[in-house]
Structure formats: C-alpha cells, structure tokens
Design a protein around this motif. Structure first.
Motif, PDB file in Angstrom:
ATOM      1  N   ALA A 234       0.836  -1.199   0.000  1.00 22.34           N
ATOM      2  CA  ALA A 234       0.000   0.000   0.000  1.00 22.34           C
ATOM      3  C   ALA A 234       0.872   1.250   0.000  1.00 22.34           C
ATOM      4  CB  ALA A 234      -0.930  -0.001   1.211  1.00 22.34           C
ATOM      5  N   ALA A 235       1.974   1.202   0.750  1.00 27.64           N
ATOM      6  CA  ALA A 235       2.892   2.346   0.787  1.00 27.64           C
ATOM      7  C   ALA A 235       3.492   2.607  -0.590  1.00 27.64           C
ATOM      8  CB  ALA A 235       4.001   2.090   1.804  1.00 27.64           C
ATOM      9  N   GLN A 236       3.838   1.558  -1.318  1.00 30.16           N
ATOM     10  CA  GLN A 236       4.398   1.713  -2.671  1.00 30.16           C
ATOM     11  C   GLN A 236       3.402   2.416  -3.581  1.00 30.16           C
ATOM     12  OE1 GLN A 236       5.608  -2.198  -4.045  1.00 30.16           O
ATOM     13  NE2 GLN A 236       6.859  -2.537  -2.223  1.00 30.16           N
ATOM     14  N   GLN A 237       2.127   2.002  -3.524  1.00 27.01           N
ATOM     15  CA  GLN A 237       1.110   2.639  -4.367  1.00 27.01           C
ATOM     16  C   GLN A 237       0.900   4.088  -3.934  1.00 27.01           C
ATOM     17  OE1 GLN A 237      -2.654   0.569  -5.379  1.00 27.01           O
ATOM     18  NE2 GLN A 237      -3.729   2.384  -4.605  1.00 27.01           N
ATOM     19  N   ALA A 238       0.850   4.331  -2.619  1.00 25.53           N
ATOM     20  CA  ALA A 238       0.621   5.679  -2.116  1.00 25.53           C
ATOM     21  C   ALA A 238       1.726   6.632  -2.558  1.00 25.53           C
ATOM     22  CB  ALA A 238       0.538   5.654  -0.585  1.00 25.53           C
ATOM     23  N   ILE A 239       2.971   6.200  -2.410  1.00 22.73           N
ATOM     24  CA  ILE A 239       4.107   7.069  -2.743  1.00 22.73           C
ATOM     25  C   ILE A 239       4.188   7.296  -4.247  1.00 22.73           C
ATOM     26  CG2 ILE A 239       6.636   7.168  -2.747  1.00 22.73           C
ATOM     27  CD1 ILE A 239       6.497   5.820   0.053  1.00 22.73           C
ATOM     28  N   ALA A 240       3.908   6.266  -5.045  1.00 24.42           N
ATOM     29  CA  ALA A 240       3.911   6.435  -6.506  1.00 24.42           C
ATOM     30  C   ALA A 240       2.878   7.468  -6.933  1.00 24.42           C
ATOM     31  CB  ALA A 240       3.640   5.094  -7.183  1.00 24.42           C
ATOM     32  N   GLN A 241       1.685   7.432  -6.329  1.00 26.31           N
ATOM     33  CA  GLN A 241       0.645   8.397  -6.672  1.00 26.31           C
ATOM     34  C   GLN A 241       1.051   9.816  -6.272  1.00 26.31           C
ATOM     35  OE1 GLN A 241      -2.829   6.771  -4.698  1.00 26.31           O
ATOM     36  NE2 GLN A 241      -3.381   5.497  -6.447  1.00 26.31           N
ATOM     37  N   VAL A 242       1.704   9.950  -5.119  1.00 23.55           N
ATOM     38  CA  VAL A 242       2.140  11.269  -4.669  1.00 23.55           C
ATOM     39  C   VAL A 242       3.224  11.826  -5.591  1.00 23.55           C
ATOM     40  CG1 VAL A 242       3.310  12.522  -2.814  1.00 23.55           C
ATOM     41  CG2 VAL A 242       1.481  10.916  -2.263  1.00 23.55           C
ATOM     42  N   VAL A 243       4.158  10.970  -6.037  1.00 26.32           N
ATOM     43  CA  VAL A 243       5.214  11.410  -6.953  1.00 26.32           C
ATOM     44  C   VAL A 243       4.604  11.951  -8.242  1.00 26.32           C
ATOM     45  CG1 VAL A 243       7.121  10.630  -8.421  1.00 26.32           C
ATOM     46  CG2 VAL A 243       7.036   9.926  -6.026  1.00 26.32           C
ATOM     47  N   VAL A 244       3.653  11.210  -8.810  1.00 29.30           N
ATOM     48  CA  VAL A 244       2.996  11.651 -10.047  1.00 29.30           C
ATOM     49  C   VAL A 244       2.290  12.987  -9.822  1.00 29.30           C
ATOM     50  CG1 VAL A 244       1.148  11.117 -11.690  1.00 29.30           C
ATOM     51  CG2 VAL A 244       2.737   9.316 -10.983  1.00 29.30           C
ATOM     52  N   SER A 245       1.552  13.107  -8.714  1.00 30.55           N
ATOM     53  CA  SER A 245       0.818  14.345  -8.430  1.00 30.55           C
ATOM     54  C   SER A 245       1.758  15.528  -8.288  1.00 30.55           C
ATOM     55  CB  SER A 245      -0.005  14.189  -7.142  1.00 30.55           C
ATOM     56  OG  SER A 245      -1.028  13.248  -7.298  1.00 30.55           O
ATOM     57  N   ARG A 246       2.879  15.317  -7.568  1.00 27.89           N
ATOM     58  CA  ARG A 246       3.812  16.422  -7.334  1.00 27.89           C
ATOM     59  C   ARG A 246       4.472  16.885  -8.632  1.00 27.89           C
ATOM     60  NH1 ARG A 246       6.045  16.671  -2.197  1.00 27.89           N
ATOM     61  NH2 ARG A 246       4.433  16.241  -0.647  1.00 27.89           N
TER      62      ARG A 246
END
Length: 335
Positions: A234-246
């Motif tokens: 879940a952390a991997q998916q969360a961080i990947a989504q945040v990277v894309v958003s940023r």
C-alpha cells in the motif's frame, strides 16, 4: 406532584441546530469523482488557512472533536461545522492528530512554491545559484514530505536526518548534472532545466523521506476505518501516486512561465528594469500554482484503496481469516 413538560418552543430551543449524523470524517464532496476531490482540495490548499491564529485552529479542533462526541455548540450551523472541519484538516495530521509544521501544510504550498520555483527559474544560469535554490527547494520538499506522510508510526531524529541528507544530496546532484547539460542547448530549453531537475528530484526525495513507510508499511483499514494491519505494498502505491501528483503539480508553473519570460525579456520594459524579472516570474508561477496545486492533489483519492489480493501474503491470510469476503482495503496515501 406535578410533572413539568417543556413546550414545543422550549424543546426546539433545547435541540441542536444541526443533525448529529453528519459524517465529518469524510470530505463534504463526493470523493469518487474528480470534481468532488477538486472542490475538497481547493478548500484544503486555500493559502488563507496559514494566516489563521492558533486560537482559531484550536477552536476548530474543539468544534470537530465535540461534534464527534455528540456535543454541538449553541447556534452552530452546518456550514460553520464544515468550515471548522476544513480548518482542522488543513492544520492537523489525519493519522496522528498532531498539529503540522506550518510550512509543511498543503495550505502553504502556493506561497512557498511560487517563491522558491520563481527564484529557481530566474537564477538558473550559475552553479552557485542552482546549488542554493535546489537545496532550498529540496529542504522545503523534505519538510512537506515528512509533514504529509501516511501512517502514525514515529520516526527518529536519526532516521529523519539520514533521509533528509540522502534526499537533498541526490536531488541537488541531479539538478547540477542537468544544469551542465543545459549549457549545450538554447536559452529557451535551458529555462526548462529547473523543471527537469524538480521532476527528477521528486522521484528521489519523496521515497527517501518516506522510506520508513516502504520498509514497515502503512495502516490499511476496511471501509469503516477498522485497522487491519500495515502494508508495504500500500505504501508503494501511495508514494507512486504522490510522486505523479507532485510532478504534474509543478508542470504548469515551470512550463508556462518560461515561454512568457523569454518573450518579456526581449521587450524594452525588462531591459530597462531587469530587477522586475524575478517578481514577474514569481507572480506567474503563483497564478499557475493556485489552480495546479488542488487539481493535481485531486488526481487520486486521498483515501486510496487496493485489492486484498495485491497485499503481502501474510496480511492477505490474516484479513481472510478475520474478515472473510473483504475484497478491498483503504489507506491514507499522504500528499
């Protein structure tokens, strides 16, 4: 003995002004749609929230906590309750409940980023300037990434320091390498080097500042918020989504102003007043960020989810044993 029975007008005065079943644990708008998420984040990232006093923040927290206990202040309206909820959300961490450092709050993103980004794009021609502003930017990003982390696990000063040094060093080195390459291209292309550096640095800074989540996992719950365990997947998916958003969040402010500034700097006004270049650039970036920040935060739901079948095998087994039939888990992805 006579029994006193209050009249209807008295009963109405005793009753709360708003119902007690408003779900303020969730945003006011439908988070299954982009428009609903955008409305939510336009409120959360409102820069005016950082101007609120501690007394206002504590009052908002009290209203929210009291309401969750079934206590409603006399005269409180539903709009006032939602306003308090969003003030509370803008300043307090959703998992830990702690008051967040002011420049790490999402409401500080526009004023902080417009200043730093505008200066990065103005002072990009010399190595010392690139080094300084990339260091400032990555230090700010490190604060934001830590402040908006997912989960409630504590992080030691040693772990935080190691993550900060690693993230900032890697990001600044990337920026300097790209700046050397920029000297071989046209001035217009050179203006886009800060954006390439920021995009690359986000891919380094965010995972490093949130490496504890990748190692130990973040809390996952069922739809009702019951904690089921911690998941690195879940952390991997969360961080990947945040990277894309940023990265997308930075795109308009770093892609549009270079074209405008490249044209303006050929005009008589900026030739006569070159010191105006930085304020104009900062202003242009700010206009872009006012819209890009909430819209890019809205790309993915804050309460993200994933299939149970994608979790770690041991966590899958535990969930199937304790919650048979559960197909999806939910988690705070961070911002």
């Amino acid at each position: 003995m006579a029994i006193y029975c209050p009249s209807w007008p008295e009963l109405l005065k005793m009753a709360p002004d708003i119902p007690l079943d408003i779900n303020i644990k969730e945003p006011r708008w439908d988070q299954s749609t982009f428009v609903g998420r955008a409305n939510h984040f336009f409120t959360v990232t409102d820069p005016r929230n950082i101007l609120l006093s501690n007394a206002s923040l504590e009052n908002a927290r009290k209203i929210v906590h009291d309401y969750r206990q079934g206590i409603v202040a006399p005269g409180l309206t539903e709009d006032e309750l939602w306003r308090a909820k969003y003030i509370y959300d803008s300043a307090f961490h959703p998992d830990t409940g702690e008051k967040m450092f002011v420049i790490g709050r999402m409401s500080a993103q526009v004023p902080m980023n417009m200043t730093i980004t505008g200066c990065m794009m103005t002072f990009y021609r010399t190595t010392p300037a690139v080094l300084f502003w990339q260091w400032v930017n990555q230090s700010f990003n490190a604060v934001v990434n830590y402040t908006n982390r997912s989960g409630d696990a504590p992080i030691t000063v040693s772990q935080l320091g190691t993550a900060y040094v690693s993230a900032t060093t890697g990001a600044v080195a990337t920026a300097l390498g790209l700046n050397l390459l920029a000297k071989r291209v046209s001035p217009l292309v050179g203006r886009f080097v800060p954006f390439a550096a920021v995009a690359s640095a986000n891919c380094i800074n965010i995972p490093l500042m949130r490496q504890r989540e990748l190692k130990f996992g973040i809390p996952v719950t069922d739809e009702d918020g019951n904690r089921l365990g911690d998941s690195s997947k879940a952390a991997q998916q969360a961080i990947a989504q945040v990277v894309v958003s940023r990265i997308l969040m930075a795109s308009p402010g770093m892609a549009i102003p270079p074209f405008i500034m490249n044209t303006l700097e050929k005009k008589a006004f900026l030739k006569k007043f070159p010191w105006m270049s930085a304020p104009i650039q900062v202003g242009l970036v700010g206009i872009c960020l006012v819209f890009a920040t909430p819209l890019c935060c809205a790309l993915f739901p804050q309460k993200s989810s994933m299939a149970v079948s994608r979790l770690e095998p041991d966590l899958q087994a535990r969930i199937k044993e304790n919650s048979p039939g559960l197909e999806r888990v939910f988690f705070n992805k961070g911002l």
